[in-house]
Design a protein around this motif. Structure first.
Motif, mmCIF file in Angstrom:
data_model
loop_
_atom_site.group_PDB
_atom_site.id
_atom_site.type_symbol
_atom_site.label_atom_id
_atom_site.label_comp_id
_atom_site.label_asym_id
_atom_site.label_seq_id
_atom_site.Cartn_x
_atom_site.Cartn_y
_atom_site.Cartn_z
ATOM 1 N N LYS A 141 -100.453 -34.456 17.114
ATOM 2 C CA LYS A 141 -100.679 -33.238 16.334
ATOM 3 C C LYS A 141 -99.390 -32.618 15.805
ATOM 4 O O LYS A 141 -99.417 -31.794 14.889
ATOM 5 C CB LYS A 141 -101.436 -32.210 17.169
ATOM 6 C CG LYS A 141 -100.678 -31.697 18.380
ATOM 7 C CD LYS A 141 -101.488 -30.670 19.145
ATOM 8 C CE LYS A 141 -100.723 -30.144 20.352
ATOM 9 N NZ LYS A 141 -101.512 -29.139 21.097
ATOM 10 N N ASN A 142 -98.244 -33.019 16.374
ATOM 11 C CA ASN A 142 -96.954 -32.509 15.915
ATOM 12 C C ASN A 142 -96.294 -33.450 14.911
ATOM 13 O O ASN A 142 -95.110 -33.297 14.602
ATOM 14 C CB ASN A 142 -96.024 -32.294 17.115
ATOM 15 C CG ASN A 142 -96.569 -31.253 18.069
ATOM 16 O OD1 ASN A 142 -96.987 -30.176 17.653
ATOM 17 N ND2 ASN A 142 -96.571 -31.565 19.355
ATOM 18 N N LYS A 144 -95.606 -36.622 15.317
ATOM 19 C CA LYS A 144 -94.682 -37.570 15.938
ATOM 20 C C LYS A 144 -95.434 -38.888 16.138
ATOM 21 O O LYS A 144 -96.590 -38.899 16.546
ATOM 22 C CB LYS A 144 -94.169 -37.036 17.279
ATOM 23 C CG LYS A 144 -93.236 -35.842 17.132
ATOM 24 C CD LYS A 144 -92.657 -35.422 18.476
ATOM 25 C CE LYS A 144 -91.675 -34.266 18.305
ATOM 26 N NZ LYS A 144 -91.071 -33.864 19.592
ATOM 27 N N HIS A 167 -90.460 -37.537 14.884
ATOM 28 C CA HIS A 167 -91.191 -36.844 13.823
ATOM 29 C C HIS A 167 -91.050 -37.626 12.519
ATOM 30 O O HIS A 167 -90.080 -38.380 12.329
ATOM 31 C CB HIS A 167 -90.622 -35.430 13.650
ATOM 32 C CG HIS A 167 -91.420 -34.557 12.735
ATOM 33 N ND1 HIS A 167 -91.182 -34.500 11.370
ATOM 34 C CD2 HIS A 167 -92.462 -33.715 12.980
ATOM 35 C CE1 HIS A 167 -92.032 -33.659 10.822
ATOM 36 N NE2 HIS A 167 -92.819 -33.166 11.761
ATOM 37 N N ARG A 186 -101.571 -33.176 7.596
ATOM 38 C CA ARG A 186 -101.905 -31.841 8.102
ATOM 39 C C ARG A 186 -103.325 -31.436 7.706
ATOM 40 O O ARG A 186 -104.018 -30.760 8.465
ATOM 41 C CB ARG A 186 -100.891 -30.818 7.598
ATOM 42 C CG ARG A 186 -99.506 -30.976 8.227
ATOM 43 C CD ARG A 186 -98.601 -29.793 7.912
ATOM 44 N NE ARG A 186 -97.320 -29.910 8.578
ATOM 45 C CZ ARG A 186 -96.176 -30.224 7.974
ATOM 46 N NH1 ARG A 186 -96.161 -30.450 6.667
ATOM 47 N NH2 ARG A 186 -95.055 -30.308 8.661
#
Length: 240
Positions: A141-142, A144, A167, A186
């Motif tokens: 979710k980040n 990465k 990332h 996103r």
């Protein structure tokens, strides 16, 4: 000069320890030999209130081993419970010289979600044959990277070791293509709906055209990317 421990010192230390427990950010509870909760700190109360629960017994294991009270050197009883929307790792240990035990609870929800995500990635990969020639990668979710297959290495020239845990912007330059890709990632993370797009990727002095399909995967996403450069070049020749 040796300072003898007085009853006043003992009370002061006990009070300080009690205050530290009550202010601890992790839920802490005491249970008596009959399995009744006789104390809970503020963090434990907050967990109950935030989940609309009243019975602190939800922190107890399914059964408290009676031998725990009889052993001279008791081992802690460790277990896991879902309380409301959170997953807790709990450890219950008898308090020496008393007929009570203390429960320490630690919220491991995020760790469990990451474990579940890794499992889902493996499940997904199990459905894909080892001979797949398309790029397949996954991000958390980040944004990465958590997976990067052989086709990704071959097409991009970047090894899995140089990608996993990093990332997107640590791997690719922050240009218009990277920004477009991250915007798509996103949207899928936010809406939970698959999305397709076409990107031009420059590598080794050549420009490749990639068709990517992005899918929700746990709290992250999985991405299939297919090299359609030859197809696009053929379409351009026909359109002239």
């Amino acid at each position: 000069m040796i300072h003898e421990r007085t009853e006043s010192d003992s009370r002061e230390n006990d009070l300080r320890f009690s205050t530290e427990i009550d202010k601890n950010v992790n839920p802490i509870l005491d249970v008596d030999i009959n399995g009744s909760i006789i104390y809970r700190n503020a963090a434990a109360t907050d967990v109950l209130n935030s989940n609309g629960l009243k019975d602190p017994g939800v922190f107890l294991p399914e059964e408290i081993p009676q031998h725990m009270w009889e052993s001279k050197e008791p081992l802690p009883v460790n277990y896991e419970k879902t309380i409301g929307k959170s997953i807790f790792f709990l450890s219950l240990s008898p308090i020496p010289d008393t007929e009570r035990a203390r429960i320490y609870a630690f919220d491991v929800t995020q760790e469990k979600l990451r474990e579940r995500q890794r499992f889902e990635v493996k499940e997904l990969l199990a459905k894909v044959t080892g001979s797949v020639t398309d790029m397949l990668y996954a991000l958390d979710k980040n944004l990465k990277y958590i997976y990067w297959n052989n086709a990704c290495e071959e097409i991009t020239g970047i090894s899995s070791a140089d990608v996993i845990g990093k990332h997107v912007t640590d791997v690719f330059s922050e240009d218009a293509t990277t920004a477009k890709a991250m915007a798509s990632y996103r949207r899928v993370l936010l809406k939970g709906k698959a999305e397709s797009a076409v990107f031009e990727y420059k590598h080794g002095g050549k420009t490749k055209t990639l068709e990517i399909n992005i899918y929700p995967l746990g709290e992250g996403i999985s991405v299939f990317a297919r090299d359609i450069t030859d197809q696009k070049n053929a379409e351009r020749k026909l359109s002239r």
